[in-house]
Design a protein around this motif. Structure first.
Motif, mmCIF file in Angstrom:
data_model
loop_
_atom_site.group_PDB
_atom_site.id
_atom_site.type_symbol
_atom_site.label_atom_id
_atom_site.label_comp_id
_atom_site.label_asym_id
_atom_site.label_seq_id
_atom_site.Cartn_x
_atom_site.Cartn_y
_atom_site.Cartn_z
ATOM 1 N N ALA A 149 6.130 -17.145 29.821
ATOM 2 C CA ALA A 149 6.153 -18.781 29.024
ATOM 3 C C ALA A 149 5.418 -19.752 29.619
ATOM 4 O O ALA A 149 4.441 -20.480 29.085
ATOM 5 N N LYS A 150 5.549 -19.916 31.198
ATOM 6 C CA LYS A 150 5.031 -21.155 31.634
ATOM 7 C C LYS A 150 3.460 -20.882 31.891
ATOM 8 O O LYS A 150 2.671 -21.658 31.860
ATOM 9 N N ALA A 173 7.652 -26.124 30.148
ATOM 10 C CA ALA A 173 6.374 -25.575 30.594
ATOM 11 C C ALA A 173 5.285 -26.835 29.904
ATOM 12 O O ALA A 173 5.230 -26.752 28.696
ATOM 13 N N ASP A 174 4.656 -27.550 30.831
ATOM 14 C CA ASP A 174 3.738 -28.404 30.547
ATOM 15 C C ASP A 174 4.431 -29.626 29.301
ATOM 16 O O ASP A 174 3.857 -29.681 28.412
ATOM 17 N N THR A 175 5.489 -29.959 29.739
ATOM 18 C CA THR A 175 6.183 -30.903 29.010
ATOM 19 C C THR A 175 6.953 -30.416 27.676
ATOM 20 O O THR A 175 7.418 -31.009 26.744
ATOM 21 N N GLU A 229 4.907 -17.454 21.468
ATOM 22 C CA GLU A 229 6.008 -17.318 20.664
ATOM 23 C C GLU A 229 6.283 -15.968 20.458
ATOM 24 O O GLU A 229 5.246 -15.379 19.765
ATOM 25 N N GLY A 230 7.464 -15.389 20.561
ATOM 26 C CA GLY A 230 7.678 -13.772 20.317
ATOM 27 C C GLY A 230 7.318 -13.171 21.157
ATOM 28 O O GLY A 230 7.448 -11.815 20.928
ATOM 29 N N VAL A 271 12.961 -12.490 24.866
ATOM 30 C CA VAL A 271 11.833 -12.974 23.927
ATOM 31 C C VAL A 271 11.570 -14.365 24.112
ATOM 32 O O VAL A 271 12.573 -15.284 24.431
ATOM 33 N N VAL A 272 10.259 -14.557 24.496
ATOM 34 C CA VAL A 272 9.890 -15.954 24.714
ATOM 35 C C VAL A 272 9.887 -16.869 23.064
ATOM 36 O O VAL A 272 9.480 -16.409 21.982
ATOM 37 N N LEU A 273 10.548 -18.103 23.184
ATOM 38 C CA LEU A 273 10.866 -18.796 22.028
ATOM 39 C C LEU A 273 10.265 -20.197 22.393
ATOM 40 O O LEU A 273 10.357 -20.953 23.298
#
Length: 262
Positions: A39-40, A137-139, A45-46, A77-79
């Protein structure tokens, strides 16, 4: 990075986002850790991290999560939700409903129940646990939902033998993991989107309808303390916290473990 299971799942997907981008591993330390790092680095998303085995899988409050290799579903899962920080628990509410509804189609005539805040039960035993972790991640706020689902495992360590089960142990037959995960991701996407919009009340109502110990007197343990609370479970709040009616009135519990029905 691909697994046969990953390809099988994606061939069955009917989602817009969830699972359309997927990384599969034979073995990782933790799918949540992999998903946070991804994610970072910009994962959409997803995006899903899926593994056959975790060497350092964990549940809430740092507890270990143990599962046999190649028999279960272990994924994250990345949200990137549009929810205020105090409403992020609604993601677990949505996930609980999605998992429960999906499993019911596979285990009928058995029916799942939800143990607040993040367990799915079959015949009063845990078959699924979820872990929600947030990061920056990046604010931008990034949330990762980890899911451990006991699918075809047939035995558990002695310490878990009385409290854990699997879909196979309950139904007496092996379950198709790829079909199960593809349908679960579809339901999860729908419930996740709903809880962020005008259907949030309906998702909470669906959670309460399946809530184990509802209207029962229970004991709840406060994490990282020796404190317990006893009261009657009344449901959940609009942010996903537990409403517990005690001798001192109704309390709102944001973290804890329901341990016993009195």
């Amino acid at each position: 990075m691909s697994l046969p299971l990953t390809d099988d799942v994606q061939n069955r997907l009917s989602t817009d986002r969830f699972g359309q981008v997927m990384r599969g591993y034979e073995e990782v330390g933790s799918t949540n850790e992999e998903a946070v790092a991804w994610a970072k680095a910009g994962a959409p998303e997803g995006a899903v991290v899926l593994t056959e085995y975790q060497t350092a899988g964990r549940g809430r409050h740092g507890r270990a999560w143990s599962a046999d290799k190649g028999r279960n579903l272990l994924f994250s899962v990345v949200l990137r939700p549009s929810l205020a920080p105090d409403r992020l628990s609604l993601i677990t509410v949505a996930a609980g409903v999605a998992v429960s509804e999906t499993l019911d189609d596979f285990v009928a005539p058995h029916r799942t129940a939800l143990k607040w805040p993040n367990d799915v039960l079959l015949e009063d035993r845990k078959t699924c646990g979820m872990l929600l972790e947030s990061s920056i991640a990046d604010t931008e706020s990034v949330v990762v939902l980890g899911v451990g689902l006991n699918v075809n495992q047939t035995d558990f360590p002695d310490a878990l033998a009385d409290t854990a089960t699997s879909l196979r142990l309950t139904t007496g037959r092996p379950l198709p993991r790829a079909d199960l995960l593809s349908r679960l991701l579809s339901n999860l996407e729908q419930r996740y989107d709903a809880v962020q919009g005008s259907e949030a009340d309906a998702v909470r109502a669906a959670f309460e309808e399946r809530l184990a110990f509802l209207h029962d007197q229970t004991t709840l343990r406060i994490p990282e303390t020796d404190q317990t609370l006893t009261g009657t479970v009344e449901g959940i709040t609009e942010t996903g916290a537990l409403r517990l009616h005690t001798a001192n009135g109704t309390m709102t519990i944001h973290a804890g473990d329901v341990t016993t029905r009195n």
